[in-house]
Design a protein around this motif. Structure first.
Motif, mmCIF file in Angstrom:
data_model
loop_
_atom_site.group_PDB
_atom_site.id
_atom_site.type_symbol
_atom_site.label_atom_id
_atom_site.label_comp_id
_atom_site.label_asym_id
_atom_site.label_seq_id
_atom_site.Cartn_x
_atom_site.Cartn_y
_atom_site.Cartn_z
ATOM 1 N N GLU A 1 39.903 47.189 34.678
ATOM 2 C CA GLU A 1 38.546 47.085 35.205
ATOM 3 C C GLU A 1 37.649 48.208 34.684
ATOM 4 O O GLU A 1 36.484 47.975 34.336
ATOM 5 N N ASP A 2 38.173 49.420 34.640
ATOM 6 C CA ASP A 2 37.363 50.551 34.168
ATOM 7 C C ASP A 2 36.914 50.329 32.726
ATOM 8 O O ASP A 2 35.742 50.577 32.385
ATOM 9 N N GLU A 3 37.816 49.876 31.878
ATOM 10 C CA GLU A 3 37.462 49.644 30.481
ATOM 11 C C GLU A 3 36.464 48.498 30.362
ATOM 12 O O GLU A 3 35.504 48.569 29.580
ATOM 13 N N LEU B 1 45.530 47.411 36.885
ATOM 14 C CA LEU B 1 44.269 46.778 37.253
ATOM 15 C C LEU B 1 43.106 47.760 37.159
ATOM 16 O O LEU B 1 42.032 47.426 36.636
ATOM 17 N N ARG B 2 43.297 48.978 37.640
ATOM 18 C CA ARG B 2 42.225 49.974 37.561
ATOM 19 C C ARG B 2 41.861 50.274 36.117
ATOM 20 O O ARG B 2 40.676 50.413 35.762
ATOM 21 N N THR B 3 42.872 50.361 35.257
ATOM 22 C CA THR B 3 42.623 50.636 33.843
ATOM 23 C C THR B 3 41.829 49.503 33.203
ATOM 24 O O THR B 3 40.854 49.734 32.464
ATOM 25 N N VAL C 1 31.521 43.794 40.698
ATOM 26 C CA VAL C 1 31.416 45.261 40.852
ATOM 27 C C VAL C 1 29.993 45.696 40.573
ATOM 28 O O VAL C 1 29.187 44.946 40.010
ATOM 29 N N ARG D 1 35.943 38.911 41.711
ATOM 30 C CA ARG D 1 35.398 40.120 42.329
ATOM 31 C C ARG D 1 34.218 40.597 41.496
ATOM 32 O O ARG D 1 34.270 40.600 40.263
ATOM 33 N N THR E 1 48.630 48.179 40.408
ATOM 34 C CA THR E 1 47.372 48.842 40.763
ATOM 35 C C THR E 1 46.858 49.703 39.616
ATOM 36 O O THR E 1 45.659 49.684 39.287
ATOM 37 N N ALA E 2 47.768 50.466 38.990
ATOM 38 C CA ALA E 2 47.354 51.322 37.868
ATOM 39 C C ALA E 2 46.838 50.479 36.702
ATOM 40 O O ALA E 2 45.826 50.830 36.063
ATOM 41 N N HIS F 1 42.958 44.168 46.576
ATOM 42 C CA HIS F 1 42.062 44.876 45.665
ATOM 43 C C HIS F 1 40.655 44.268 45.629
ATOM 44 O O HIS F 1 39.905 44.511 44.678
ATOM 45 N N TYR G 1 39.543 41.061 45.626
ATOM 46 C CA TYR G 1 39.276 39.748 45.049
ATOM 47 C C TYR G 1 39.269 38.700 46.160
ATOM 48 O O TYR G 1 40.080 38.768 47.092
#
Length: 331
Positions: free
Chosen positions: A104-106, A100-102, A331, A329, A97-98, A137, A139
């Motif tokens: 996607e954010d970048e 994936l968030r990193t 966003v 997914r 999870t950590a 998450h 998808y």
């Protein structure tokens, strides 16, 4: 836990990044096709065609997870192709999870609003830690592909019989084969057909734009494959007007007979109905086995709706060995 971005695949931490990724993939699909370390190092280099970013997750000094995002630069300008892997012993701790968030954010900061990820597994239900993670998450499943494999002994006599039966339907076409580099006189046509492959092949519900290919991009890919120490066997059907009517390719690492990859196969819609797909695959497989008689597996992927190519592959001796689910997914 700490998430750290690598300074490209030349970073000193790349071998540990690869080891974590490889461990995750080996656990989820034992015996499935996998990248060699030096191959993936070249694949994830930045280039004129792709921007790339890599991250690793560390826990108490040990690398427990790996992530990457590849972002096309010549087409699909809002797409990010995501890859996440976590060592099996480090799962269910929030590592994936950590990462994936990193990622996607970048990627969002770089203008990406569509994310794709592939999950593979062995024969059985299309359900795994990877599919559950993706769906958790946000998808959604957009395409299902079946992985097939063939192994020795290869039935060369059977291939010759199939070829004789199909030849009568393709009398006006010439089948040519080569290795590694597309001849100059065909490179523009080869690029045209490669671009078609990105949309002519069944895509399910994936939101994916046609790729942009030209002679320069073909040469870039060839150079990268050479640095991966991979060889490519190609076969094309040339129509009476000199254009390429169909093409196919198989990739195999230099000095490693364990994993052949049956890659792109496409026949121009104007030339379908002449059994060119079958003839091309037979010619290419025969050439590969002449050069590398010790090859132990050849893998291929087909959308579960691609009944024509599935029938061709089954005639050639491919048998089901796993599955791939493509997720997306927005966003």
């Amino acid at each position: 836990m700490k998430i750290r971005q690598l300074d490209g695949t030349g970073d000193a931490a790349y071998p540990a990044w690869f080891a974590a990724r490889d461990a995750g993939y080996a656990h989820d699909f034992p015996g499935g096709p996998r990248w060699l370390e030096h191959e993936l190092q070249v694949y994830y280099e930045r280039s004129d065609a792709f921007d790339v970013a890599l991250w690793l997750a560390e826990d108490d000094g040990a690398v427990v997870g790996a992530a990457a995002v590849a972002m096309p630069l010549k087409d699909n300008p809002t797409l990010g192709e995501v890859d996440i892997a976590v060592r099996p012993e480090a799962r269910r701790r929030g590592v994936g999870t950590a990462l994936l968030r990193t990622v996607e954010d970048e990627a969002v900061l770089r203008g990406r609003t569509r994310f794709m990820v592939d999950v593979e597994g062995p024969l059985g239900p299309h359900d795994s830690a990877g599919t559950r993670f993706a769906e958790k998450h946000g998808y959604t499943r957009r395409i299902v592909e079946v992985l097939r494999v063939q192994r020795p002994p290869f039935d060369l006599d059977g291939l010759a019989r199939l070829e004789r039966e199909a030849d009568a339907h393709a009398a006006d076409y010439r089948v040519l084969t080569w290795r590694d580099r597309v001849p100059d006189e065909y490179v523009a046509e080869y690029a045209r057909m490669t671009a078609r492959l990105s949309t002519d092949a069944p895509l399910g519900q994936l939101d994916y734009e046609q790729e942009t290919w030209d002679a320069g991009r073909i040469r870039l890919r060839e150079d990268r494959l050479a640095r991966m120490r991979r060889h490519v066997w190609c076969a094309v059907a040339v129509a009476p007007d000199g254009t390429i009517a169909g093409q196919t390719a198989i990739v195999l690492a230099a000095g490693d007979d364990s994993t052949g990859l049956q890659e792109e196969t496409i026949v121009d819609p104007r030339h379908r109905g002449h059994r060119l797909g079958l003839l091309l695959k037979i010619a290419n497989l025969r050439t590969l086995l002449r050069d590398r008689p010790g090859v132990r597996t050849i893998w291929t992927w087909n959308a579960d709706t691609n009944t024509y190519m599935i029938a061709v592959n089954e005639k050639l001796g491919y048998v089901p060995a796993g599955w791939l689910v493509g997720y997306q997914r927005d966003v």
